[in-house]
Design an enzyme around this catalytic site. Structure first.
Site, mmCIF file in Angstrom:
data_model
loop_
_atom_site.group_PDB
_atom_site.id
_atom_site.type_symbol
_atom_site.label_atom_id
_atom_site.label_comp_id
_atom_site.label_asym_id
_atom_site.label_seq_id
_atom_site.Cartn_x
_atom_site.Cartn_y
_atom_site.Cartn_z
ATOM 1 N N HIS A 13 0.839 -1.207 0.000
ATOM 2 C CA HIS A 13 0.000 0.000 0.000
ATOM 3 C C HIS A 13 0.868 1.249 0.000
ATOM 4 O O HIS A 13 0.541 2.247 -0.662
ATOM 5 C CB HIS A 13 -0.922 -0.028 1.218
ATOM 6 C CG HIS A 13 -1.714 1.216 1.417
ATOM 7 N ND1 HIS A 13 -2.584 1.717 0.470
ATOM 8 C CD2 HIS A 13 -1.779 2.084 2.469
ATOM 9 C CE1 HIS A 13 -3.137 2.821 0.928
ATOM 10 N NE2 HIS A 13 -2.673 3.066 2.134
ATOM 11 N N HIS A 129 -22.606 11.639 -4.854
ATOM 12 C CA HIS A 129 -23.032 12.822 -4.112
ATOM 13 C C HIS A 129 -23.621 12.459 -2.744
ATOM 14 O O HIS A 129 -24.313 11.457 -2.579
ATOM 15 C CB HIS A 129 -24.060 13.616 -4.909
ATOM 16 C CG HIS A 129 -25.364 12.877 -5.112
ATOM 17 N ND1 HIS A 129 -26.404 12.935 -4.212
ATOM 18 C CD2 HIS A 129 -25.770 12.060 -6.106
ATOM 19 C CE1 HIS A 129 -27.403 12.190 -4.638
ATOM 20 N NE2 HIS A 129 -27.049 11.637 -5.787
ATOM 21 N N HIS A 138 -11.986 1.605 4.187
ATOM 22 C CA HIS A 138 -11.274 1.314 2.943
ATOM 23 C C HIS A 138 -12.309 0.980 1.876
ATOM 24 O O HIS A 138 -13.050 0.004 1.994
ATOM 25 C CB HIS A 138 -10.318 0.134 3.138
ATOM 26 C CG HIS A 138 -9.509 -0.204 1.922
ATOM 27 N ND1 HIS A 138 -8.525 -1.169 1.944
ATOM 28 C CD2 HIS A 138 -9.524 0.273 0.655
ATOM 29 C CE1 HIS A 138 -7.976 -1.259 0.740
ATOM 30 N NE2 HIS A 138 -8.569 -0.406 -0.062
#
Length: 210
Positions: A13, A129, A138
């Site tokens: 990561h 939205h 995550h």
């Protein structure tokens, strides 16, 4: 406050976060790791965190994919955490992003979306939205949240999962890869399939509360 960025965790990561920062020509000073396996990663020096003097004065991003470990480490550091947004992410000026969060290439955050602290919005993820994503979440590559979705603290939305509009996902849940979520999900649930089905409720070892 040191203007240079320090990353915490020399993981896979971390490599992606390095790419995020380099896309914006940001300077990475070092990678901190309590159990370093190599002296460098992608040409950046890796040092034990204990060797970094005055850690709380540094600008830091925690580069560990595991949500609970990221939370644990964030509580040990009294620092101004950085925010990493890839140059090729699309982020509305009417969205909000909390400290310590990273947004990867191709991700989209639309107007009214709110992302908490120390989240990962992974490659190609879509946050529509008015979504509210709590701390330590995550959202995996190509996962999509339709408008008005709420995601509880510490949850993991698996790769390619889809969540329809207005759904509430509880805290510390695990949504499986490719799952299609059409109804609310309780806290600590493991959900898989299309439509999503709860197959397990995890033991709450942390006594987490909203």
């Amino acid at each position: 406050m040191d203007s240079k960025i320090y990353l915490y965790g020399a993981s896979g990561h971390c490599k992606v976060v390095v790419d995020i920062l380099k896309s914006n020509n940001e300077k990475i000073e070092a990678i901190l790791d309590d159990n370093p396996k190599a002296a460098s990663l992608l040409g950046i020096p890796v040092i034990p965190s204990a060797d970094c003097k005055d850690l709380n004065s540094k600008k830091i991003l925690i580069t560990i994919g595991n949500n609970s470990i990221r939370k644990k480490i964030s509580k040990t550091i009294n620092s101004r955490f950085h925010i990493g947004i890839h140059a090729k992410a699309i982020v509305s000026s009417f969205s909000e992003i909390g400290e310590g969060t990273v947004v990867m290439a191709g991700a989209i955050l639309n107007a009214g979306s709110s992302i908490g602290k120390h989240c990962i919005i992974n490659t190609g993820a879509i946050i529509e939205h008015d979504c509210f994503v709590n701390d330590y979440v995550h959202v995996s590559p190509n996962a999509s949240l339709a408008g008005g979705v709420i995601v509880g603290r510490g949850s993991h939305i698996g790769i390619g999962a889809c969540v329809i509009q207005g759904v509430k996902i509880g805290k510390w849940t695990s949504i499986g890869a490719g799952a299609v979520i059409i109804r609310d999900v309780p806290d600590f649930a493991v959900v898989v399939g299309n439509p999503g089905k709860v197959i397990k409720i995890k033991v709450n070892k942390s006594n987490e509360k909203f």
